[in-house]
Design a protein around this motif. Structure first.
Motif, short mmCIF file in Angstrom:
data_model
loop_
_atom_site.label_atom_id
_atom_site.label_comp_id
_atom_site.label_asym_id
_atom_site.label_seq_id
_atom_site.Cartn_x
_atom_site.Cartn_y
_atom_site.Cartn_z
N UNK A 238 -10.74 11.95 -40.67
CA UNK A 238 -9.75 11.59 -39.52
C UNK A 238 -8.39 12.28 -39.29
N UNK A 239 -7.75 12.05 -38.22
CA UNK A 239 -6.49 12.59 -37.81
C UNK A 239 -5.70 11.53 -37.04
N UNK A 240 -4.59 11.58 -37.14
CA UNK A 240 -3.52 10.47 -36.69
C UNK A 240 -3.56 10.80 -35.29
N UNK A 241 -3.37 9.67 -34.25
CA UNK A 241 -3.51 9.82 -33.05
C UNK A 241 -4.91 9.59 -32.24
N UNK A 242 -6.05 9.96 -33.18
CA UNK A 242 -7.35 10.11 -32.40
C UNK A 242 -7.94 8.65 -32.20
N UNK B 203 -16.00 22.85 -34.83
CA UNK B 203 -14.98 21.78 -34.13
C UNK B 203 -14.31 21.30 -35.21
N UNK B 204 -13.16 20.40 -34.93
CA UNK B 204 -12.63 19.65 -35.62
C UNK B 204 -12.79 18.29 -35.22
N UNK B 205 -14.10 17.80 -35.01
CA UNK B 205 -14.39 16.76 -34.29
C UNK B 205 -14.23 15.45 -35.37
N UNK B 206 -13.29 14.47 -34.99
CA UNK B 206 -13.32 13.32 -36.06
C UNK B 206 -13.61 12.22 -35.16
N UNK B 207 -13.93 10.97 -35.72
CA UNK B 207 -14.16 10.75 -37.13
C UNK B 207 -15.51 11.38 -37.35
N UNK B 208 -15.56 12.11 -38.65
CA UNK B 208 -16.75 12.49 -39.11
C UNK B 208 -16.82 12.07 -40.63
N UNK B 209 -18.07 11.21 -40.55
CA UNK B 209 -18.30 10.30 -41.87
C UNK B 209 -19.43 11.38 -42.55
N UNK C 200 -14.44 21.23 -44.07
CA UNK C 200 -15.65 20.66 -44.39
C UNK C 200 -15.92 20.02 -42.48
N UNK C 201 -15.17 19.47 -41.89
CA UNK C 201 -15.53 19.08 -40.76
C UNK C 201 -16.01 20.30 -39.82
N UNK C 202 -15.35 21.31 -39.83
CA UNK C 202 -15.62 22.24 -38.83
C UNK C 202 -17.16 22.95 -39.36
N UNK C 203 -17.43 22.67 -40.91
CA UNK C 203 -18.82 23.33 -41.22
C UNK C 203 -19.90 22.19 -40.73
N UNK C 204 -19.49 20.81 -40.68
CA UNK C 204 -20.57 19.74 -40.31
C UNK C 204 -20.67 19.85 -38.79
N UNK C 205 -19.63 20.21 -37.98
CA UNK C 205 -19.70 19.83 -36.53
C UNK C 205 -20.01 21.28 -35.98
N UNK D 20 -23.51 14.44 -42.93
CA UNK D 20 -22.58 14.06 -42.13
C UNK D 20 -22.88 13.50 -40.66
N UNK D 21 -22.11 12.73 -40.13
CA UNK D 21 -22.28 11.93 -39.20
C UNK D 21 -20.97 11.97 -37.96
N UNK D 22 -20.97 12.65 -36.99
CA UNK D 22 -19.96 12.91 -36.20
C UNK D 22 -19.90 11.63 -35.25
N UNK D 23 -18.59 10.97 -35.26
CA UNK D 23 -18.26 9.88 -34.36
C UNK D 23 -19.46 8.71 -34.44
N UNK D 24 -19.82 8.21 -35.71
CA UNK D 24 -20.70 7.14 -35.76
C UNK D 24 -20.36 6.07 -35.17
N UNK D 25 -21.33 5.12 -34.82
CA UNK D 25 -21.14 3.73 -34.26
C UNK D 25 -20.49 2.93 -35.16
N UNK D 26 -19.47 2.18 -35.06
CA UNK D 26 -18.95 1.32 -36.07
C UNK D 26 -19.88 0.30 -36.72
N UNK D 27 -20.52 -0.38 -35.86
CA UNK D 27 -21.51 -1.19 -36.49
C UNK D 27 -22.77 -0.50 -37.38
N UNK D 28 -23.23 0.61 -37.03
CA UNK D 28 -24.01 1.28 -38.13
C UNK D 28 -23.33 1.47 -39.06
N UNK D 29 -21.99 2.14 -39.25
CA UNK D 29 -21.40 2.43 -40.46
C UNK D 29 -21.12 1.22 -41.30
N UNK D 30 -20.94 0.16 -40.56
CA UNK D 30 -20.74 -1.20 -41.31
C UNK D 30 -21.98 -1.39 -42.03
#
Length: 141
Positions: A66-70, A109-115, A101-106, A121-131
């Protein structure tokens, strides 16, 4: 370090200035309310809204980059609630290896959140899926 806090500090400063104008106009109640709203928003934009990064190599918890402000990171953090503590949160602005690591997965790009869960790697996953992914296994009867 400054980049991590810049958006939160700017938001807090705007809140202070707007509250000062309202207070000067003779509306102390409105000033206090606006200041509280801006400070709450500044907190959400700051690194303080996320669990501290702990653990490291050998830590088998899923990782959230992640990164602040995202806004998408904020959405994920808010929707996970207390379950967010079950994840390892890594700020890509503080950790250059995490950003790589994020650039490698995406794909560059530095697209976050990357889980990263189970090495995938999963880029910007649905919160309910992650839960569902991090939910503890139900005890077998």
């Amino acid at each position: 370090m400054v980049r991590r806090w810049s958006l939160a500090l700017l938001t807090a400063l705007c809140g202070v200035l707007i509250a000062a104008v309202k207070f000067g106009d003779g509306a102390p109640g409105s000033a206090a309310l606006l200041l509280a709203v801006f400070l709450a928003f500044a907190f959400m934009l700051s690194p303080l809204a996320f669990p501290r990064t702990s653990g490291g190599a050998g830590d088998d918890r899923p990782v959230v980059y992640w990164r602040p402000g995202c806004p998408y990171c904020l959405r994920l953090r808010a929707r996970l609630g207390p379950e967010a503590a079950r994840l390892r949160w890594v700020d890509i602005w503080q950790d250059p290896e995490a950003a790589a690591t994020v650039r490698e997965i995406t794909g560059g790009d530095e697209t976050v959140p990357t889980v990263v869960i189970g090495g995938r790697g999963h880029v910007n996953p649905d919160p309910s899926w992650l839960r569902d992914q991090i939910a503890p296994a139900a005890p077998q009867a």
